[in-house]
Motif scaffolding. Structure first.
Motif, PDB file in Angstrom:
ATOM      1  N   ALA A  61       0.825  -1.208   0.000  1.00  0.00           N
ATOM      2  CA  ALA A  61       0.000   0.000   0.000  1.00  0.00           C
ATOM      3  C   ALA A  61       0.861   1.262   0.000  1.00  0.00           C
ATOM      4  O   ALA A  61       0.523   2.261  -0.663  1.00  0.00           O
ATOM      5  CB  ALA A  61      -0.934  -0.009   1.212  1.00  0.00           C
ATOM      6  N   ALA A  62       1.973   1.232   0.722  1.00  0.00           N
ATOM      7  CA  ALA A  62       2.855   2.400   0.787  1.00  0.00           C
ATOM      8  C   ALA A  62       3.463   2.720  -0.567  1.00  0.00           C
ATOM      9  O   ALA A  62       3.773   3.888  -0.854  1.00  0.00           O
ATOM     10  CB  ALA A  62       3.956   2.169   1.817  1.00  0.00           C
ATOM     11  N   ASP A  63       3.629   1.704  -1.413  1.00  0.00           N
ATOM     12  CA  ASP A  63       4.144   1.958  -2.764  1.00  0.00           C
ATOM     13  C   ASP A  63       3.167   2.836  -3.545  1.00  0.00           C
ATOM     14  O   ASP A  63       3.565   3.717  -4.306  1.00  0.00           O
ATOM     15  CB  ASP A  63       4.366   0.638  -3.515  1.00  0.00           C
ATOM     16  N   GLY A  64       1.885   2.601  -3.337  1.00  0.00           N
ATOM     17  CA  GLY A  64       0.874   3.397  -4.028  1.00  0.00           C
ATOM     18  C   GLY A  64       0.860   4.841  -3.581  1.00  0.00           C
ATOM     19  O   GLY A  64       0.679   5.751  -4.396  1.00  0.00           O
ATOM     20  N   VAL A  65       1.076   5.066  -2.289  1.00  0.00           N
ATOM     21  CA  VAL A  65       1.104   6.433  -1.762  1.00  0.00           C
ATOM     22  C   VAL A  65       2.283   7.196  -2.361  1.00  0.00           C
ATOM     23  O   VAL A  65       2.139   8.343  -2.818  1.00  0.00           O
ATOM     24  CB  VAL A  65       1.204   6.419  -0.228  1.00  0.00           C
ATOM     25  N   LEU A  66       3.457   6.566  -2.382  1.00  0.00           N
ATOM     26  CA  LEU A  66       4.637   7.207  -2.959  1.00  0.00           C
ATOM     27  C   LEU A  66       4.457   7.404  -4.461  1.00  0.00           C
ATOM     28  O   LEU A  66       4.837   8.442  -5.017  1.00  0.00           O
ATOM     29  CB  LEU A  66       5.877   6.360  -2.673  1.00  0.00           C
ATOM     30  N   ALA A  67       3.867   6.425  -5.117  1.00  0.00           N
ATOM     31  CA  ALA A  67       3.680   6.499  -6.568  1.00  0.00           C
ATOM     32  C   ALA A  67       2.796   7.660  -6.978  1.00  0.00           C
ATOM     33  O   ALA A  67       2.999   8.263  -8.040  1.00  0.00           O
ATOM     34  CB  ALA A  67       3.091   5.184  -7.080  1.00  0.00           C
ATOM     35  N   GLN A  68       1.819   8.002  -6.156  1.00  0.00           N
ATOM     36  CA  GLN A  68       0.935   9.128  -6.478  1.00  0.00           C
ATOM     37  C   GLN A  68       1.716  10.431  -6.586  1.00  0.00           C
ATOM     38  O   GLN A  68       1.372  11.308  -7.384  1.00  0.00           O
ATOM     39  CB  GLN A  68      -0.145   9.256  -5.411  1.00  0.00           C
ATOM     40  N   ARG A  69       2.766  10.553  -5.795  1.00  0.00           N
ATOM     41  CA  ARG A  69       3.587  11.759  -5.823  1.00  0.00           C
ATOM     42  C   ARG A  69       4.606  11.720  -6.956  1.00  0.00           C
ATOM     43  O   ARG A  69       4.889  12.736  -7.582  1.00  0.00           O
ATOM     44  CB  ARG A  69       4.325  11.934  -4.488  1.00  0.00           C
ATOM     45  N   LEU A  70       5.157  10.543  -7.213  1.00  0.00           N
ATOM     46  CA  LEU A  70       6.238  10.435  -8.192  1.00  0.00           C
ATOM     47  C   LEU A  70       5.739  10.356  -9.630  1.00  0.00           C
ATOM     48  O   LEU A  70       6.408  10.836 -10.540  1.00  0.00           O
ATOM     49  CB  LEU A  70       7.089   9.187  -7.888  1.00  0.00           C
ATOM     50  N   GLY A  73       0.853  10.912 -13.498  1.00  0.00           N
ATOM     51  CA  GLY A  73       0.303  10.736 -14.834  1.00  0.00           C
ATOM     52  C   GLY A  73       0.092   9.294 -15.234  1.00  0.00           C
ATOM     53  O   GLY A  73      -0.553   9.019 -16.255  1.00  0.00           O
ATOM     54  N   LEU A  74       0.607   8.349 -14.447  1.00  0.00           N
ATOM     55  CA  LEU A  74       0.443   6.931 -14.757  1.00  0.00           C
ATOM     56  C   LEU A  74      -0.784   6.369 -14.060  1.00  0.00           C
ATOM     57  O   LEU A  74      -1.186   6.858 -12.998  1.00  0.00           O
ATOM     58  CB  LEU A  74       1.673   6.139 -14.302  1.00  0.00           C
ATOM     59  N   PRO A  75      -1.392   5.322 -14.623  1.00  0.00           N
ATOM     60  CA  PRO A  75      -2.471   4.654 -13.900  1.00  0.00           C
ATOM     61  C   PRO A  75      -1.961   4.191 -12.535  1.00  0.00           C
ATOM     62  O   PRO A  75      -0.806   3.742 -12.427  1.00  0.00           O
ATOM     63  CB  PRO A  75      -2.816   3.458 -14.803  1.00  0.00           C
ATOM     64  N   PRO A  76      -2.757   4.299 -11.479  1.00  0.00           N
ATOM     65  CA  PRO A  76      -2.275   3.976 -10.133  1.00  0.00           C
ATOM     66  C   PRO A  76      -1.634   2.606  -9.992  1.00  0.00           C
ATOM     67  O   PRO A  76      -0.582   2.467  -9.352  1.00  0.00           O
ATOM     68  CB  PRO A  76      -3.551   4.091  -9.286  1.00  0.00           C
ATOM     69  N   ALA A  77      -2.236   1.575 -10.583  1.00  0.00           N
ATOM     70  CA  ALA A  77      -1.667   0.231 -10.446  1.00  0.00           C
ATOM     71  C   ALA A  77      -0.305   0.139 -11.118  1.00  0.00           C
ATOM     72  O   ALA A  77       0.615  -0.512 -10.607  1.00  0.00           O
ATOM     73  CB  ALA A  77      -2.617  -0.808 -11.032  1.00  0.00           C
ATOM     74  N   GLU A  78      -0.163   0.794 -12.256  1.00  0.00           N
ATOM     75  CA  GLU A  78       1.115   0.796 -12.978  1.00  0.00           C
ATOM     76  C   GLU A  78       2.180   1.549 -12.197  1.00  0.00           C
ATOM     77  O   GLU A  78       3.320   1.061 -12.032  1.00  0.00           O
ATOM     78  CB  GLU A  78       0.924   1.419 -14.354  1.00  0.00           C
ATOM     79  N   ALA A  79       1.845   2.720 -11.704  1.00  0.00           N
ATOM     80  CA  ALA A  79       2.813   3.522 -10.946  1.00  0.00           C
ATOM     81  C   ALA A  79       3.233   2.804  -9.674  1.00  0.00           C
ATOM     82  O   ALA A  79       4.423   2.779  -9.316  1.00  0.00           O
ATOM     83  CB  ALA A  79       2.213   4.883 -10.622  1.00  0.00           C
ATOM     84  N   GLY A 129      17.181  13.451   0.320  1.00  0.00           N
ATOM     85  CA  GLY A 129      16.987  14.293  -0.847  1.00  0.00           C
ATOM     86  C   GLY A 129      17.073  13.537  -2.149  1.00  0.00           C
ATOM     87  O   GLY A 129      17.389  14.117  -3.193  1.00  0.00           O
ATOM     88  N   TRP A 130      16.778  12.238  -2.103  1.00  0.00           N
ATOM     89  CA  TRP A 130      16.815  11.423  -3.310  1.00  0.00           C
ATOM     90  C   TRP A 130      15.447  11.419  -3.991  1.00  0.00           C
ATOM     91  O   TRP A 130      14.416  11.327  -3.323  1.00  0.00           O
ATOM     92  CB  TRP A 130      17.198   9.981  -2.985  1.00  0.00           C
ATOM     93  N   ALA A 131      15.447  11.494  -5.306  1.00  0.00           N
ATOM     94  CA  ALA A 131      14.205  11.456  -6.078  1.00  0.00           C
ATOM     95  C   ALA A 131      14.242  10.279  -7.043  1.00  0.00           C
ATOM     96  O   ALA A 131      15.228  10.083  -7.760  1.00  0.00           O
ATOM     97  CB  ALA A 131      14.018  12.759  -6.856  1.00  0.00           C
ATOM     98  N   LEU A 132      13.179   9.502  -7.044  1.00  0.00           N
ATOM     99  CA  LEU A 132      13.064   8.370  -7.959  1.00  0.00           C
ATOM    100  C   LEU A 132      12.318   8.774  -9.217  1.00  0.00           C
ATOM    101  O   LEU A 132      11.422   9.615  -9.179  1.00  0.00           O
ATOM    102  CB  LEU A 132      12.314   7.214  -7.297  1.00  0.00           C
ATOM    103  N   ASP A 133      12.692   8.147 -10.326  1.00  0.00           N
ATOM    104  CA  ASP A 133      12.030   8.403 -11.602  1.00  0.00           C
ATOM    105  C   ASP A 133      11.419   7.101 -12.115  1.00  0.00           C
ATOM    106  O   ASP A 133      12.108   6.318 -12.782  1.00  0.00           O
ATOM    107  CB  ASP A 133      13.045   8.950 -12.608  1.00  0.00           C
ATOM    108  N   PRO A 134      10.147   6.834 -11.835  1.00  0.00           N
ATOM    109  CA  PRO A 134       9.515   5.608 -12.316  1.00  0.00           C
ATOM    110  C   PRO A 134       9.528   5.495 -13.845  1.00  0.00           C
ATOM    111  O   PRO A 134       9.427   4.386 -14.380  1.00  0.00           O
ATOM    112  CB  PRO A 134       8.078   5.715 -11.789  1.00  0.00           C
TER     113      PRO A 134
END
Length: 260
Positions: A61-70, A73-79, A129-134
Motif C-alpha cells: 500500500a505504501a508503494d501506491g502512496v509514494l507512486a501518487q507523488r512520483l 500521470g500513470l495509472p495507479p496500479a502501474e505507478a 533528498g533522493w528522487a526516484l524516476d519511475p
C-alpha cells in the motif's frame, strides 16, 4: 489461443496478489551480451525456494502512496508496481535504479540497512533528498496465474526493464535470498539446462526471450514491438505432469515449463 480470446482474465486477476519484478541490465565487461541481475531465493521459502528469479515482490500500500507523488500521470496500479519493483530490488540486492542524479555507494548501503530494519521507503528517500524516476522503467511483460492450477499464492506480476547504474555493487539480503549475481541470459539458460541452476518458470521463459537479442537495446526494441498484454499461460498435461506455455503475440520464443 488468440491474444484477445481471454474470457477468464478477470477471474485470474480477482484473487491474484499484485507484484512487480525488475530486469536490471548492464554491459558485460568481457564485451559479450549484457548481464542481468538475478537472485537465488532462499531454500527455506515456501514459494520458489532455491530457485533463480529476477528481484522483486508484492506491491504494498505504501508503494501506491509514494507512486501518487512520483508518477501522477500513470495509472495507479502501474505507478505502484514500478515503485514496488525499485523498492524490492533495493531491499533484496542493494541496487537502487531510477535515481535522479547519483548517490554514493556507502550512502546506499546505509539506506538499505535502514530499509531492511523497517524504515519507510518514502521517508528514507526524502531524508536524503533522493528522487526516484519511475519513467526510467520500461514495461516488458505481465504474467497472470494459470486458472487451471490451484496455487497457494497467485501473483499478477509485472516485469520491467531498466539500465543498471555503472559499477553498482550488489549483495543478497540473506533472508529471502541466498545469493545475488550478474549473468547473461544465455549463460543462465545454459546452467539451467545443465542442471546447475533451477529457474522459476516465467523467469526462464523471459530469459529465453532476452537471449534472442544481445542486451538492453534489443530488449527495449522487443518491448516496443510487443506492447505488454497480460500473459495467460496455456496449460497442458503430459505424462502425468502439467506444463504451461506462452501463447503467441507476446514476443516470446516457443517455450514451456513444468508446473510444480
Amino acid at each position: 489461443m488468440e491474444l484477445d480470446d481471454r474470457p477468464d482474465l478477470a477471474q485470474r486477476l480477482k484473487d491474484a496478489i499484485p507484484a512487480a519484478t525488475l530486469i536490471a541490465m548492464r554491459p558485460s565487461a568481457a564485451g559479450g551480451p549484457d548481464e542481468i541481475l538475478v537472485v537465488e531465493r532462499s531454500s527455506r521459502l515456501a514459494f520458489a525456494g532455491g530457485m533463480i528469479a529476477f528481484p522483486g515482490g508484492r506491491v504494498e500500500a505504501a508503494d501506491g502512496v509514494l507512486a501518487q507523488r512520483l508518477a501522477p500521470g500513470l495509472p495507479p496500479a502501474e505507478a505502484s508496481a514500478r515503485v514496488a519493483a525499485l523498492r524490492e530490488t533495493f531491499e533484496e540486492t542493494g541496487l537502487l535504479c531510477g535515481l535522479r542524479g547519483d548517490a554514493d555507494f556507502s550512502e546506499l548501503e546505509q539506506a538499505r540497512a535502514e530499509l531492511l530494519a523497517g524504515a519507510d521507503f518514502a521517508a528514507l528517500l526524502a531524508d536524503r533528498g533522493w528522487a526516484l524516476d519511475p519513467a526510467a522503467l520500461m514495461p516488458f511483460a505481465r504474467w497472470c496465474p494459470p486458472a487451471e492450477i490451484v496455487l497457494a499464492r497467485r501473483f499478477d506480476a509485472r516485469f520491467y526493464l531498466v539500465r543498471a547504474p555503472a559499477g553498482a555493487p550488489v549483495s543478497p539480503d540473506r533472508t529471502e535470498n541466498a545469493a545475488s549475481f550478474w549473468a547473461s541470459a544465455g549463460a543462465l539458460i545454459e546452467d539451467a539446462e545443465g542442471g546447475r541452476l533451477k529457474i522459476l518458470g516465467p523467469t526462464r521463459a523471459t530469459l529465453m526471450r532476452l537471449a534472442m537479442g544481445r542486451g538492453y537495446a534489443d530488449a527495449r526494441t522487443s518491448a516496443l514491438e510487443f506492447p505488454v498484454r497480460e500473459i495467460l499461460p496455456v496449460v497442458r498435461s503430459e505424462g502425468g505432469e502439467r506444463w504451461a506455455g506462452v501463447p503467441a503475440g507476446h514476443g516470446y520464443p516457443d517455450v514451456d515449463f513444468r508446473l510444480r
